[in-house]
Design a protein around this motif. Structure first.
Motif, PDB file in Angstrom:
ATOM      1  N   LYS A 161      73.024 -28.470 -25.216  1.00  0.00           N
ATOM      2  CA  LYS A 161      73.046 -29.667 -26.062  1.00  0.00           C
ATOM      3  C   LYS A 161      71.672 -30.282 -26.336  1.00  0.00           C
ATOM      4  CE  LYS A 161      77.634 -31.271 -24.685  1.00  0.00           C
ATOM      5  NZ  LYS A 161      78.372 -32.375 -24.048  1.00  0.00           N
ATOM      6  N   SER A 162      70.745 -30.076 -25.445  1.00  0.00           N
ATOM      7  CA  SER A 162      69.419 -30.708 -25.589  1.00  0.00           C
ATOM      8  C   SER A 162      69.500 -32.203 -25.866  1.00  0.00           C
ATOM      9  CB  SER A 162      68.583 -30.009 -26.678  1.00  0.00           C
ATOM     10  OG  SER A 162      68.282 -28.705 -26.277  1.00  0.00           O
ATOM     11  N   VAL A 163      70.229 -32.888 -25.006  1.00  0.00           N
ATOM     12  CA  VAL A 163      70.365 -34.346 -25.143  1.00  0.00           C
ATOM     13  C   VAL A 163      69.060 -35.049 -24.756  1.00  0.00           C
ATOM     14  CG1 VAL A 163      71.492 -36.374 -24.117  1.00  0.00           C
ATOM     15  CG2 VAL A 163      72.864 -34.416 -24.860  1.00  0.00           C
ATOM     16  N   PHE A 164      68.274 -34.426 -23.872  1.00  0.00           N
ATOM     17  CA  PHE A 164      67.070 -35.094 -23.370  1.00  0.00           C
ATOM     18  C   PHE A 164      65.797 -34.384 -23.827  1.00  0.00           C
ATOM     19  CE2 PHE A 164      70.488 -35.936 -20.330  1.00  0.00           C
ATOM     20  CZ  PHE A 164      70.461 -37.319 -20.309  1.00  0.00           C
ATOM     21  N   ALA A 165      64.727 -35.148 -23.984  1.00  0.00           N
ATOM     22  CA  ALA A 165      63.418 -34.581 -24.334  1.00  0.00           C
ATOM     23  C   ALA A 165      62.343 -35.509 -23.774  1.00  0.00           C
ATOM     24  CB  ALA A 165      63.269 -34.469 -25.846  1.00  0.00           C
ATOM     25  N   ALA A 173      53.935 -40.570 -21.114  1.00  0.00           N
ATOM     26  CA  ALA A 173      55.054 -39.625 -21.184  1.00  0.00           C
ATOM     27  C   ALA A 173      56.317 -40.298 -20.649  1.00  0.00           C
ATOM     28  CB  ALA A 173      54.730 -38.375 -20.372  1.00  0.00           C
ATOM     29  N   HIS A 174      57.420 -40.106 -21.342  1.00  0.00           N
ATOM     30  CA  HIS A 174      58.668 -40.710 -20.889  1.00  0.00           C
ATOM     31  C   HIS A 174      59.866 -39.925 -21.408  1.00  0.00           C
ATOM     32  CE1 HIS A 174      57.748 -42.493 -24.821  1.00  0.00           C
ATOM     33  NE2 HIS A 174      59.051 -42.497 -25.000  1.00  0.00           N
ATOM     34  N   LEU A 175      60.980 -40.150 -20.751  1.00  0.00           N
ATOM     35  CA  LEU A 175      62.209 -39.460 -21.132  1.00  0.00           C
ATOM     36  C   LEU A 175      62.776 -40.099 -22.395  1.00  0.00           C
ATOM     37  CD1 LEU A 175      64.144 -37.243 -20.051  1.00  0.00           C
ATOM     38  CD2 LEU A 175      65.519 -39.108 -19.118  1.00  0.00           C
ATOM     39  N   ALA A 176      63.250 -39.252 -23.322  1.00  0.00           N
ATOM     40  CA  ALA A 176      63.867 -39.764 -24.548  1.00  0.00           C
ATOM     41  C   ALA A 176      65.214 -39.078 -24.744  1.00  0.00           C
ATOM     42  CB  ALA A 176      62.959 -39.501 -25.744  1.00  0.00           C
ATOM     43  N   ILE A 177      66.045 -39.710 -25.529  1.00  0.00           N
ATOM     44  CA  ILE A 177      67.409 -39.218 -25.719  1.00  0.00           C
ATOM     45  C   ILE A 177      67.626 -38.833 -27.174  1.00  0.00           C
ATOM     46  CG2 ILE A 177      69.826 -39.990 -25.719  1.00  0.00           C
ATOM     47  CD1 ILE A 177      68.743 -41.755 -23.247  1.00  0.00           C
ATOM     48  N   ASP A 178      68.263 -37.694 -27.361  1.00  0.00           N
ATOM     49  CA  ASP A 178      68.534 -37.261 -28.729  1.00  0.00           C
ATOM     50  C   ASP A 178      69.829 -37.881 -29.230  1.00  0.00           C
ATOM     51  OD1 ASP A 178      67.835 -35.550 -31.004  1.00  0.00           O
ATOM     52  OD2 ASP A 178      69.797 -34.673 -30.573  1.00  0.00           O
ATOM     53  N   SER A 179      69.688 -38.894 -30.025  1.00  0.00           N
ATOM     54  CA  SER A 179      70.858 -39.501 -30.674  1.00  0.00           C
ATOM     55  C   SER A 179      70.334 -40.346 -31.818  1.00  0.00           C
ATOM     56  CB  SER A 179      71.656 -40.358 -29.693  1.00  0.00           C
ATOM     57  OG  SER A 179      70.975 -41.564 -29.413  1.00  0.00           O
ATOM     58  N   LEU A 189      76.128 -36.520 -24.587  1.00  0.00           N
ATOM     59  CA  LEU A 189      76.312 -36.347 -23.137  1.00  0.00           C
ATOM     60  C   LEU A 189      77.759 -36.625 -22.752  1.00  0.00           C
ATOM     61  CD1 LEU A 189      74.693 -35.798 -20.441  1.00  0.00           C
ATOM     62  CD2 LEU A 189      74.820 -38.273 -20.091  1.00  0.00           C
ATOM     63  N   HIS A 190      78.344 -35.679 -22.046  1.00  0.00           N
ATOM     64  CA  HIS A 190      79.733 -35.813 -21.613  1.00  0.00           C
ATOM     65  C   HIS A 190      79.777 -35.864 -20.088  1.00  0.00           C
ATOM     66  CE1 HIS A 190      83.865 -34.459 -20.707  1.00  0.00           C
ATOM     67  NE2 HIS A 190      84.148 -35.183 -21.780  1.00  0.00           N
ATOM     68  N   LYS A 191      80.797 -36.552 -19.589  1.00  0.00           N
ATOM     69  CA  LYS A 191      80.974 -36.735 -18.146  1.00  0.00           C
ATOM     70  C   LYS A 191      80.835 -35.441 -17.348  1.00  0.00           C
ATOM     71  CE  LYS A 191      84.925 -38.666 -16.827  1.00  0.00           C
ATOM     72  NZ  LYS A 191      85.910 -39.766 -16.818  1.00  0.00           N
ATOM     73  N   GLU A 192      81.358 -34.371 -17.911  1.00  0.00           N
ATOM     74  CA  GLU A 192      81.376 -33.104 -17.169  1.00  0.00           C
ATOM     75  C   GLU A 192      80.082 -32.308 -17.330  1.00  0.00           C
ATOM     76  OE1 GLU A 192      83.810 -32.505 -15.135  1.00  0.00           O
ATOM     77  OE2 GLU A 192      84.793 -34.356 -15.838  1.00  0.00           O
ATOM     78  N   ASP A 193      79.161 -32.777 -18.142  1.00  0.00           N
ATOM     79  CA  ASP A 193      77.934 -32.003 -18.373  1.00  0.00           C
ATOM     80  C   ASP A 193      77.141 -31.844 -17.083  1.00  0.00           C
ATOM     81  OD1 ASP A 193      78.549 -31.788 -20.997  1.00  0.00           O
ATOM     82  OD2 ASP A 193      76.988 -33.155 -21.739  1.00  0.00           O
ATOM     83  N   ARG A 194      76.508 -30.699 -16.965  1.00  0.00           N
ATOM     84  CA  ARG A 194      75.665 -30.477 -15.792  1.00  0.00           C
ATOM     85  C   ARG A 194      74.512 -31.484 -15.784  1.00  0.00           C
ATOM     86  NH1 ARG A 194      74.343 -30.726 -11.635  1.00  0.00           N
ATOM     87  NH2 ARG A 194      73.477 -29.216 -10.169  1.00  0.00           N
TER      88      ARG A 194
ATOM     89  N   ARG B  49      66.212 -33.920 -33.242  1.00  0.00           N
ATOM     90  CA  ARG B  49      65.304 -34.968 -33.641  1.00  0.00           C
ATOM     91  C   ARG B  49      64.399 -35.378 -32.468  1.00  0.00           C
ATOM     92  NH1 ARG B  49      67.278 -40.920 -35.616  1.00  0.00           N
ATOM     93  NH2 ARG B  49      65.828 -41.960 -34.229  1.00  0.00           N
ATOM     94  N   ALA B  50      64.989 -35.437 -31.267  1.00  0.00           N
ATOM     95  CA  ALA B  50      64.187 -35.823 -30.096  1.00  0.00           C
ATOM     96  C   ALA B  50      63.072 -34.811 -29.851  1.00  0.00           C
ATOM     97  CB  ALA B  50      65.068 -35.957 -28.867  1.00  0.00           C
ATOM     98  N   HIS B  51      63.360 -33.538 -30.113  1.00  0.00           N
ATOM     99  CA  HIS B  51      62.317 -32.519 -29.948  1.00  0.00           C
ATOM    100  C   HIS B  51      61.182 -32.763 -30.936  1.00  0.00           C
ATOM    101  CE1 HIS B  51      60.541 -28.487 -29.281  1.00  0.00           C
ATOM    102  NE2 HIS B  51      60.229 -28.597 -30.575  1.00  0.00           N
TER     103      HIS B  51
END
Ligand SMILES: Cc1cc2nc3c(=O)[nH]c(=O)nc-3n(C[C@H](O)[C@H](O)[C@H](O)COP(=O)(O)O)c2cc1C
Ligand code: SF4
Ligand code: SF4
Lengths: 239, 590
Positions: A161-165, A173-179, A189-194, B49-51
């Motif tokens: 899914k690449s939810v995070f980048a 540098a910081h964590l970002a979310i793809d949405s 991101l789903h509850k069951e996601d690793r 987009r985040a990438h």
């Protein structure tokens, strides 16, 4: 024929293609680490697993094991460097352990104990970082993120899914979310996601389960991290 | 041969190739990269987009918000600070009513500082929309301001402003000798790859980018690396020249590009490559058009393209890719990441680029000067190159000399030349210190001026900065610390946090609030960075600071006390309370 290296004098067998970390883990030996999790491709960013391979420092998680090599791991010198690295992570973000539900199950905190850190030694940065509680099942507290990129790797490689980048450069540098809104609630991101249960610290926490296990009875309250291992190996009983 | 563990490097994104190129093009077309453009790119390339935003965020020259019709960046290395760049930048800000670091309200212009743009022999200098103007003074700035106010397109500005003299002061082995456009390619066609490799090996050529790896060995490793299709290897020229104070690659690209392309084509023929890329730093964007014209000439002359020199199967093309303001992308594996459409974080090694480089193909990466030396060695008699230099460092070295001397510019010296001889030749007097190899290099005191430029003594990529006795060396080292804190990629803990801590501590000492405890902290963090950083940036960032502490007395003199001093000034912190209460009596001070 099986190959070997020595880790603090102990013979460790390894197969072609294994890193020092892979081989040590397989042999039940502990090399301190934060960004490494054997489920995912090694990353090498936290540098906590730095060992000396024939006298030269390498990250154990990315360095291939070498036949006949001498590896130093649990020495005063390396422990001192690891403690300084942990100090840097503590002052980079905002880590207020008594107010964190991950306390006792947190690898950063457990490693700090293991490496003999008693108090901060450098000037805190106190960055201003917002908290994101938009997701129905998780809270993400960027103050506690140590940029290990385990969630990035898990979401990309395990969940597809690449939810995070990572955004920003250097200390920015910081964590970002793809949405669309940049908020977690808006992401895939789903509850069951690793990715949802891989964080070694208290940055990604499940909602509705706070303080299920009282402080004092948690994973690293019971055993040191060198014995208990990674928190994500104890997913069921950890929170 | 070490068997490779599971790959620890980020996979190549599906359609990441060319992403940076699209982003750079959009930046210069529109002044920023809009949400709509990013949306379109996610669809075109199957990237999140985040990438894409993470990539944009990584490069200093890419922006998510409009930076104005005229983007003016003053080069801010220490040499240009000594030349008065700050006063000039402030002057222009005032003239244009455009506060530093902000976009003017009407969106016309923004003014800011940027890391060294490779012009310290003719500073102060600036970039306007990627084009350099050297040798600035107040008059030129006033005339620039008028053009900005009149909204005159850059193409209608006086073109002589943009002329950049080569400023070569001393020609040696490479620059004083002729080289025909296809001499190296012809040498290959009339001999064989193994003969060329033997010649390079015999010449003892080592990489000119800094690390000094044997060039013949690198090419051979790549040639021997397996590929699935013939000629699937890649030749990359590292023209990212980002080390503060360096400009010799710029001069080579301006005046000797034919030799570079000849050297790259030679390499392609030797290793079996069909693809060549010049990674040109964004600060040298103005060289793109002349370099492309030169490539076009070579195509027409049959020196590039299909069937080079009429030989079947010898097909090779060279493209130029622009960087976008990130020093770390000069590190070879970061450079490859950047080309693949990712953030320029260094890779874990092994695998090395020679076996798995760009898009997983075996790749040779060499510095501009390395390819030029290789081309000239191939075209000449055995023994020519070894005739100069030392046993371990054969040939010559191009130095970029700047700072306190009468004649800054490019000097070519045989390896093994002592530093004091160079100082004398360029007219340096009362020299307090020389910083060799850029911010990442060493700050040498006069007691070491008898040392020589050589891999086995004082190694350098080419930067040579001179400071006379009037200079404050603490300011010099602070400037380097600012540079590293700005350029750290942020991937690994020691460098990401350490560069900032060093910067903070040096500032504290510079402001007269430092203690011996702060020195201990500096040393401890510096040692940690040296020992545990992922790449050369973090490992070398503390070098000049250690030299300052070990060989000079300036810091000791500046310490406020031997005891611990808090990071903030307690008395100053009370100022707000004093103002609020209207008190200023002794009891209201600490
Ligand atoms: C932080 C960092 C920046 C670098 N920048 C450059 C550069 O701008 N140009 C360059 O040729 N090499 C640079 N290098 C060295 C390259 O990684 C690489 O060793 C070199 O391009 C190899 O070419 P050579 O063998 O011809 O020297 C840099 C290395 C590091 C660690
Ligand atoms: S949120 Fe957790 S898993 Fe993700 S990068 Fe931060 S610390 Fe690592
Ligand atoms: S040393 Fe610095 S530049 Fe190199 S990987 Fe680490 S953070 Fe990035």
């Amino acid at each position: 024929m099986l190959k070997h290296f020595t880790l603090d004098g102990k013979r460790i067998p390894f197969a072609e293609g294994q890193t020092i970390m892979d081989a040590a883990m397989a042999a039940g030996e502990y090399i301190p680490h934060l960004c490494h999790n054997p489920e995912f491709a090694p990353h090498g960013s936290c540098r906590v697993c730095t060992v000396k391979l024939n006298g030269r420092r390498v990250a154990a998680c990315t360095a291939p094991a070498l036949d006949g090599a001498e590896v130093e791991n649990d020495t005063d010198e390396l422990r001192d460097e690891r403690r300084t690295l942990l100090q840097l992570l503590f002052i980079e973000g905002n880590h207020i352990c008594p107010a964190c539900d991950k306390s006792g199950n947190c690898q950063l905190q457990a490693l700090a104990y293991y490496c003999g850190m008693t108090a901060p030694e450098f000037t805190h940065r106190y960055p201003l970082r917002p908290l994101d509680a938009s997701h129905p099942d998780f809270v993400i507290d960027f103050n506690r993120c140590i940029l290990c990129e385990l969630c990035v790797r898990a979401s990309r490689d395990a969940d597809g899914k690449s939810v995070f980048a990572i955004h920003g450069r250097g200390i920015q540098a910081h964590l970002a979310i793809d949405s669309p809104s940049g908020k977690l609630g808006d992401s895939k991101l789903h509850k069951e996601d690793r990715a949802a249960s891989v964080c070694p610290v208290g940055a990604i926490l499940p909602k509705h389960t706070g303080y299920a296990v009282p402080i004092g009875e948690r994973l690293y309250d019971r055993k040191p991290i060198s014995v208990a291992g990674d928190v994500s190996d104890h997913r069921k009983d950890s929170s | 041969m070490v068997h490779e563990p599971r790959s620890s490097n980020t996979p190549v994104p599906p359609r990441g190739e060319g992403l940076l190129r699209s982003l750079v093009a959009e930046q210069y077309r529109a002044g920023f990269i809009s949400a709509a453009r990013i949306q379109a790119l996610t669809a075109e390339r199957g990237l999140t987009r985040a990438h894409i935003e993470g990539v944009i965020d990584f490069y200093s020259f890419l922006h998510l918000e409009d930076v104005g019709r005229f983007r003016i960046l003053f080069s801010d290395n220490i040499i240009e600070r000594m030349q008065g760049n700050r006063a000039l930048a402030e002057h222009l800000c005032r003239r244009l009513g455009s506060p530093l670091g902000e976009v003017r309200a009407d969106g016309r212009v923004s003014i800011d500082y940027t890391s060294c743009i490779g012009m310290s022999d003719q500073g102060p200098s600036l970039l306007v929309n990627g084009h350099a103007i050297p040798s600035l003074d107040v008059e030129t700035l006033d005339r620039i301001a008028s053009r900005v106010e009149a909204n005159t397109p850059l193409t209608e500005w006086p073109q002589e402003w943009f002329e950049i003299p080569l400023n070569i002061r001393k020609k040696g082995l490479l620059l004083a000798n002729e080289h025909g456009d296809g001499d190296a390619v012809n040498a290959l066609l009339s001999s064989s790859p193994t003969a060329i490799l033997a010649k390079l090996e015999g010449a003892g050529l080592r990489g000119r980018g800094g690390a000094g790896f044997a060039t013949a060995a690198k090419w051979r490793l790549c040639r021997d690396a397996p590929v699935t299709q013939p000629n699937q290897r890649v030749v990359i020229c590292n023209a990212d020249e980002g080390e503060p104070g360096t400009f010799k690659d710029r001069v080579l690209l301006q005046g000797y590009a034919e030799r570079l392309f000849d050297g790259m084509t030679l390499c392609a023929g030797v290793i079996g490559a069909d693809r060549g890329i010049v990674y040109l730093r964004g600060e040298y964007r103005y060289l793109l058009a002349p370099l492309q014209a030169s490539l076009e000439r070579r195509r027409r002359a049959g020196l590039l393209g299909r069937r080079i020199g009429g030989r079947a199967g010898f097909d090779f093309e060279i493209e130029i890719e622009l960087g976008a303001g990130a020093y770390i992308c000069g590190e070879e594996s970061s450079l490859i990441e950047s080309l693949e459409g990712k953030r320029g974080n260094p890779r874990n090694r092994p695998p090395f680029p020679v076996t798995r480089g760009y898009l997983g193909r075996p790749t040779v990466i060499n510095n501009v000067a390395t390819f030029i030396a290789a081309a000239m060695i191939a075209a000449r008699e055995e023994g020519w190159f070894r005739g100069e230099g030392t046993e371990q460092s054969s040939g010559s070295k191009l130095l970029s000399i700047a700072g306190d001397c009468d004649h800054p510019g490019v000097y070519e010296y045989p390896f093994g030349t002592p530093i004091d001889q160079i100082l004398e030749a360029c007219g340096a007097r009362q020299t307090q210190a020389v910083q060799i190899a850029g911010a990442a290099g060493h700050l040498l005191p006069p007691a070491q001026f008898d040392r020589t430029i050589a891999f086995e003594d004082v190694a350098t990529g080419g930067s040579f900065m001179i400071f006379n006795e009037s200079r404050d060396l603490l300011e010099v080292v602070r400037n380097f610390a600012d540079f590293f804190a700005h350029e750290s990629c942020g991937f690994c803990t020691p460098c990401r946090v350490g560069t900032t801590l060093i910067q903070q501590n040096l500032t504290k000492i510079g402001d007269g609030r430092g203690s011996r405890w702060d020195l201990e902290t500096l040393r401890r963090i510096g040692a940690l960075m040296r020992n545990t950083s992922q790449c050369g940036l973090g490992a070398t960032a503390p070098s000049a600071m250690f030299d300052l502490l070990d060989h000079f007395e300036v810091v000791d003199k500046r310490l406020h006390s031997d005891e611990f001093e808090p990071a903030f000034d307690l008395d100053a912190a009370l100022q707000e309370a004093r103002q609020a209460t209207g008190r200023d009596d002794p009891g209201a001070h600490l």
